[in-house]
Write a protein that holds these residues in place. Structure first.
Motif, short mmCIF file in Angstrom:
data_model
loop_
_atom_site.label_atom_id
_atom_site.label_comp_id
_atom_site.label_asym_id
_atom_site.label_seq_id
_atom_site.Cartn_x
_atom_site.Cartn_y
_atom_site.Cartn_z
N SER A 12 3.97 -3.84 9.49
CA SER A 12 3.72 -3.53 8.08
C SER A 12 5.06 -3.58 7.34
O SER A 12 6.08 -3.14 7.83
N LEU A 13 5.01 -4.15 6.13
CA LEU A 13 6.23 -4.43 5.39
C LEU A 13 6.06 -4.10 3.92
O LEU A 13 5.04 -4.45 3.31
N LEU A 14 7.05 -3.42 3.37
CA LEU A 14 7.12 -3.16 1.94
C LEU A 14 8.37 -3.88 1.43
O LEU A 14 9.45 -3.65 1.97
N VAL A 15 8.19 -4.76 0.46
CA VAL A 15 9.30 -5.51 -0.11
C VAL A 15 9.41 -5.14 -1.59
O VAL A 15 8.40 -5.08 -2.28
N SER A 86 -1.26 5.04 -4.17
CA SER A 86 -1.93 5.23 -2.88
C SER A 86 -1.33 4.32 -1.81
O SER A 86 -1.22 4.70 -0.65
N GLU A 87 -0.90 3.09 -2.19
CA GLU A 87 -0.23 2.21 -1.23
C GLU A 87 1.08 2.83 -0.75
O GLU A 87 1.47 2.67 0.41
N LEU A 88 1.76 3.54 -1.64
CA LEU A 88 3.03 4.16 -1.28
C LEU A 88 2.86 5.42 -0.43
O LEU A 88 3.84 5.96 0.08
N GLN A 89 1.62 5.89 -0.27
CA GLN A 89 1.35 7.02 0.61
C GLN A 89 1.23 6.57 2.07
O GLN A 89 1.36 7.37 2.99
N ARG A 90 0.95 5.29 2.26
CA ARG A 90 0.77 4.74 3.60
C ARG A 90 2.13 4.55 4.27
O ARG A 90 3.14 4.38 3.61
N ALA A 91 2.12 4.54 5.61
CA ALA A 91 3.36 4.34 6.37
C ALA A 91 3.63 2.86 6.59
O ALA A 91 2.70 2.06 6.71
N TYR A 92 4.91 2.50 6.62
CA TYR A 92 5.34 1.11 6.84
C TYR A 92 6.39 1.07 7.94
O TYR A 92 7.18 2.00 8.09
N THR A 112 8.10 7.16 0.45
CA THR A 112 7.15 6.46 1.30
C THR A 112 7.60 6.56 2.76
O THR A 112 8.77 6.36 3.06
N PRO A 113 6.66 6.89 3.66
CA PRO A 113 7.05 6.96 5.08
C PRO A 113 7.33 5.56 5.64
O PRO A 113 6.43 4.75 5.79
N VAL A 114 8.62 5.30 5.92
CA VAL A 114 9.06 4.00 6.41
C VAL A 114 9.92 4.22 7.64
O VAL A 114 10.83 5.05 7.62
#
Length: 156
Positions: A12-15, A86-92, A112-114
């Motif tokens: 999972s990736l947050l950019v 809500s997307e930022l509540q998910r872990a990455y 955000t949990p990263v």
């Protein structure tokens, strides 16, 4: 058991990156698409920090991209976009932030949990890894980051 590297282990990736022009956005999307096709990433969100003088409704829509502007916050600096919130509540597994961190969304992304936080072409003590790509061209920055992450093994 073979050691995996950071890039291969990311599912999972947050950019996040800062919008400069439509051409830069197009180059970034094209480069990111080609690199993700050859990756293990199966969940992705992209936050594009847009200046308030740019009409984000005129930018090309994409189901993975959240265009975020200073106008997307209320008087109390609360994020108005509930879907992005809500997307930022998910872990990455991995976050890659390109450029400066003075966007209004940054405090939300910081919470955000990263697992691993990487910043490119900037320095910030809140990140695990700070990379200098030596370029502002999106395709060159992305190639540099991914090549670097492929060289760093994980201890998993």
């Amino acid at each position: 058991m073979s050691a995996k590297n950071i890039w291969e282990s990311a599912k999972s990736l947050l950019v996040a990156f800062n919008y400069e022009s439509e051409e830069q956005l197009k180059d970034f999307r094209k480069s990111l698409d080609s690199m993700l096709n050859a990756s293990n990433v199966d969940r992705l969100i992209i936050i594009v920090n847009v200046p308030k003088d740019v009409d984000k409704n005129l930018l090309p829509p994409h189901f993975l991209i959240y265009y975020n502007s200073p106008l997307d916050f209320n008087f109390w600096n609360k994020l108005k976009d509930v879907q992005l919130e809500s997307e930022l509540q998910r872990a990455y597994d991995l976050m890659i932030w390109f450029g400066h961190t003075d966007a209004k969304i940054f405090p939300y992304v910081q919470e955000t949990p990263v697992q691993r936080k990487i910043i490119v072409n900037e320095t910030d003590p809140n990140f695990d890894l700070q990379l200098n790509a030596g370029s502002e061209v999106p395709s060159e920055m992305l190639h540099f980051v991914i090549d670097t992450l492929k060289k760093i093994s994980t201890n998993e």
